[in-house]
Structure formats: structure tokens, C-alpha cells
Design an enzyme around this catalytic site. Structure first.
Site, PDB file in Angstrom:
ATOM      1  N   MET A  30       0.854  -1.195   0.000  1.00 44.75           N
ATOM      2  CA  MET A  30       0.000   0.000   0.000  1.00 44.75           C
ATOM      3  C   MET A  30       0.887   1.241   0.000  1.00 44.75           C
ATOM      4  O   MET A  30       0.453   2.329   0.395  1.00 44.75           O
ATOM      5  CB  MET A  30      -0.927  -0.010   1.205  1.00 44.75           C
ATOM      6  CG  MET A  30      -1.901  -1.199   1.177  1.00 44.75           C
ATOM      7  SD  MET A  30      -3.410  -0.930   2.085  1.00 44.75           S
ATOM      8  CE  MET A  30      -2.792  -0.569   3.708  1.00 44.75           C
ATOM      9  N   HIS A  37       9.303  -3.592   3.283  1.00 43.26           N
ATOM     10  CA  HIS A  37       8.983  -3.779   1.856  1.00 43.26           C
ATOM     11  C   HIS A  37      10.253  -4.021   1.040  1.00 43.26           C
ATOM     12  O   HIS A  37      10.259  -4.837   0.117  1.00 43.26           O
ATOM     13  CB  HIS A  37       8.284  -2.532   1.301  1.00 43.26           C
ATOM     14  CG  HIS A  37       6.969  -2.214   1.942  1.00 43.26           C
ATOM     15  ND1 HIS A  37       6.731  -1.070   2.666  1.00 43.26           N
ATOM     16  CD2 HIS A  37       5.804  -2.912   1.963  1.00 43.26           C
ATOM     17  CE1 HIS A  37       5.483  -1.066   3.086  1.00 43.26           C
ATOM     18  NE2 HIS A  37       4.904  -2.169   2.691  1.00 43.26           N
ATOM     19  N   GLY A 147       5.158 -10.208   4.143  1.00 44.26           N
ATOM     20  CA  GLY A 147       5.955 -10.183   5.370  1.00 44.26           C
ATOM     21  C   GLY A 147       5.292 -10.990   6.485  1.00 44.26           C
ATOM     22  O   GLY A 147       4.062 -10.982   6.626  1.00 44.26           O
ATOM     23  N   GLN A 148       6.118 -11.654   7.273  1.00 44.61           N
ATOM     24  CA  GLN A 148       5.643 -12.456   8.408  1.00 44.61           C
ATOM     25  C   GLN A 148       4.944 -11.589   9.467  1.00 44.61           C
ATOM     26  O   GLN A 148       4.165 -12.072  10.257  1.00 44.61           O
ATOM     27  CB  GLN A 148       6.840 -13.212   9.011  1.00 44.61           C
ATOM     28  CG  GLN A 148       6.593 -13.931  10.324  1.00 44.61           C
ATOM     29  CD  GLN A 148       5.550 -15.045  10.226  1.00 44.61           C
ATOM     30  OE1 GLN A 148       5.328 -15.599   9.147  1.00 44.61           O
ATOM     31  NE2 GLN A 148       4.911 -15.358  11.348  1.00 44.61           N
ATOM     32  N   VAL A 176      10.979  -7.356   9.550  1.00 46.04           N
ATOM     33  CA  VAL A 176      12.146  -6.478   9.701  1.00 46.04           C
ATOM     34  C   VAL A 176      11.880  -5.561  10.891  1.00 46.04           C
ATOM     35  O   VAL A 176      10.768  -5.043  11.045  1.00 46.04           O
ATOM     36  CB  VAL A 176      12.401  -5.665   8.410  1.00 46.04           C
ATOM     37  CG1 VAL A 176      13.584  -4.735   8.574  1.00 46.04           C
ATOM     38  CG2 VAL A 176      12.633  -6.616   7.236  1.00 46.04           C
TER      39      VAL A 176
END
Ligand code: PAF
Length: 281
Positions: A30, A37, A147-148, A176
Site C-alpha cells: 500500500m 517492503h 511479510g511475516q 524487519v
């Protein structure tokens, strides 16, 4: 790098990439791109031949009282970030292109969509599943990167891909974090200085859970209480949920066994943060 906003203009570049035998990677975002990202873009750059980043603040995944209007949209900076990280194509449609007049079709991933974040954000995952399936259909990637940090989103997208036979491989990359452990999120920029300092409590709570499990704790309720009391002791923090669930069904467990997801959501003022820990016991 190609930058396009309408669906028809994406197709020739994708056709060309495929005709050269390149695999296509998609990083759906987004925007308000951050190092989380970037890690997805880099994974795609390493693993696929043609990297697409979509930037679309998807209205259907925001509730009426949520931050759709003020969600950050730094498009020029985002395009630079994509360029600096070897992206081949940025697709940034507007809402009219994605939801033209007469749009009626939504994807629901029953039960998985209604728990955890779905319980306090009704309709959120219906919007996510719908837009992600649309992006998969438009781009037709071989691999899509998530992403986790958004563990429930990942679970729902995997379920959708399996249930609807979508020919996409879903790749999940590690969360991250900032140096103090806070999971990087576009919404962290809403936090004031004090809230930002206290926001590390989410990670600290999860680390305490990890240590307890390493020492042999298997009682899920005891671990939920670890998280709840850590958040209760954090100034300005309000717990939305602290959950210990089966990683597949997202249903609460009593004893830790197999693949387990420990997840929490916490509000600081109007800013809602999430984080999680995946465990194999
Ligand atoms: O994780 C996000 O940023 C969004 O939910 C996604 C997957 C791009 C769909 O709008």
C-alpha cells in the site's frame, strides 16, 4: 523501470517478460515503503526474473473509522525506493481502476478472517483477499512476497490460493525490526515520541514468551498473561488481543504443540500495532 497506473498498460511489459522466459515476482504494497517492503523486493530480485511492486491503498480493507484518508501516500519517494532496489515495474492503479462502477464481487476466507485482527477490524480481510486476488489475476506472478509481520494476512492468502487453485507461490519473508525490536510498519510514523519508546513492549513481550517456551512452558494461558501483563504495565498502551493459536486454523490452543502462532495487537492512542512470533514446539 516502468511505472504504470492503468491495467491495460501493465500487460505488454508482462507479456514481454514472459516471452523472455523470466519468472514474475509480485510485491503487493500500500506504499509508504519501508525496509520491510525493501526486504521483499530484494527477495524477489534474487529469486525471480521480473519484479513488480504494486502500490495501492486499498479502500475495501479499511473500516469506516480507520485511517484510509490519512494513510501516507508518498508516491514519488516510493517510486525512487523501487528504482533503487532493482524493481522492473511499479503498478499504482487508482480506486476507479480497481473498483469500477458496478463492482460486486468479494472474496471471503471464512472463519480465518473473523478472528484476531478480523475480530476488531470487520471486513478487513475480505478487502485484503479481494484486492490480492485481483492483483494476482492482473499480474499473474509466479511468486508473491509477503511479510511475516502480517501473519494472519499470510495465512488467509495461502488458504485462498489453495482453495481457489490460484497458480502463485506465496513466499513469506521475516519481519524487519528497528534496533529496539519494534516491527517496522508504515503506521509507526503515527506514533509520538513517548508512544514510539513504549511500542517496543510488543517485541519485549514476545521475547519473554519465547524465553518461557524455551524453558519448557507449554500452557497457552500463562503465555497470554505474560503478554497481557507486559502491555498493562506499558504507559499509553491498550491491549486489543494477546493470542496463542494454532498456526494453521488460528484457533486458540490450550497446550503448545506443533506449529503455534503467538500474536498481539496493541493500540497507542488511535494507532494500532501488531506483532507475532511463530513457534514450532
Ligand atoms: O499488507 C499490505 O500492505 C496490504 O494488506 C496488501 C497485501 C498490499 C493488500 O492491500
Amino acid at each position: 523501470m516502468i511505472v504504470v497506473s492503468d491495467i491495460e498498460s501493465v500487460l505488454p511489459s508482462l507479456r514481454e517478460a514472459r516471452s523472455q522466459g523470466l519468472t514474475i515476482g509480485l510485491v503487493p504494497t500500500m506504499g509508504a515503503l519501508h525496509p520491510g517492503h525493501v526486504s521483499l523486493m530484494r527477495a524477489s530480485r534474487e529469486e525471480t526474473g521480473f519484479v513488480v511492486v504494486s502500490i495501492f491503498v486499498n479502500p475495501t480493507q479499511f473500516g469506516p473509522a480507520e485511517d484510509f484518508d490519512c494513510y501516507p501516500r508518498p508516491l514519488n519517494a516510493d517510486i525512487k525506493t523501487c528504482e533503487a532496489n532493482g524493481v522492473d515495474l511499479v503498478f499504482h492503479p487508482d480506486a476507479k481502476a480497481m473498483y469500477p462502477p458496478g463492482f460486486q464481487t468479494f472474496v471471503e476466507v471464512k472463519s480465518l478472517q473473523d478472528v484476531l485482527c478480523g475480530a476488531s477490524r470487520p471486513g478487513h480481510f475480505r478487502g485484503v483477499a479481494t484486492v490480492v486476488l485481483k492483483l494476482f489475476n492482473i499480474i499473474q506472478p509466479d511468486v508473491a512476497y509477503f511479510g511475516q509481520k502480517d501473519a494472519q494476512q499470510v495465512r488467509i492468502i495461502r488458504r485462498m490460493v489453495d482453495d481457489l487453485n490460484v497458480p502463485v507461490r506465496v513466499r513469506v519473508c521475516p519481519t524487519v525490526r528497528e534496533p529496539d525490536g519494534l516491527a517496522i510498519s508504515s503506521r509507526n510514523q503515527y506514533l509520538d515520541e513517548a508512544q514510539r519508546t513504549h511500542a517496543r513492549a510488543l517485541f519485549q513481550g514476545l521475547e519473554e514468551v519465547r524465553e518461557r517456551v524455551l524453558k519448557g512452558e507449554r500452557d497457552a494461558q500463562a503465555l497470554r498473561e505474560v503478554l497481557a501483563s507486559r502491555i498493562a504495565a506499558t504507559p499509553g498502551a491498550q491491549l486489543d488481543y494477546a493470542a496463542v493459536v494454532d498456526a494453521d486454523t488460528l484457533k486458540p490452543v490450550r497446550k503448545l504443540k506443533g506449529e503455534v502462532l503467538v500474536a498481539l495487537a496493541v493500540k497507542f492512542g488511535t494507532t494500532r500495532l501488531i506483532d507475532n512470533l511463530s513457534l514450532t514446539v
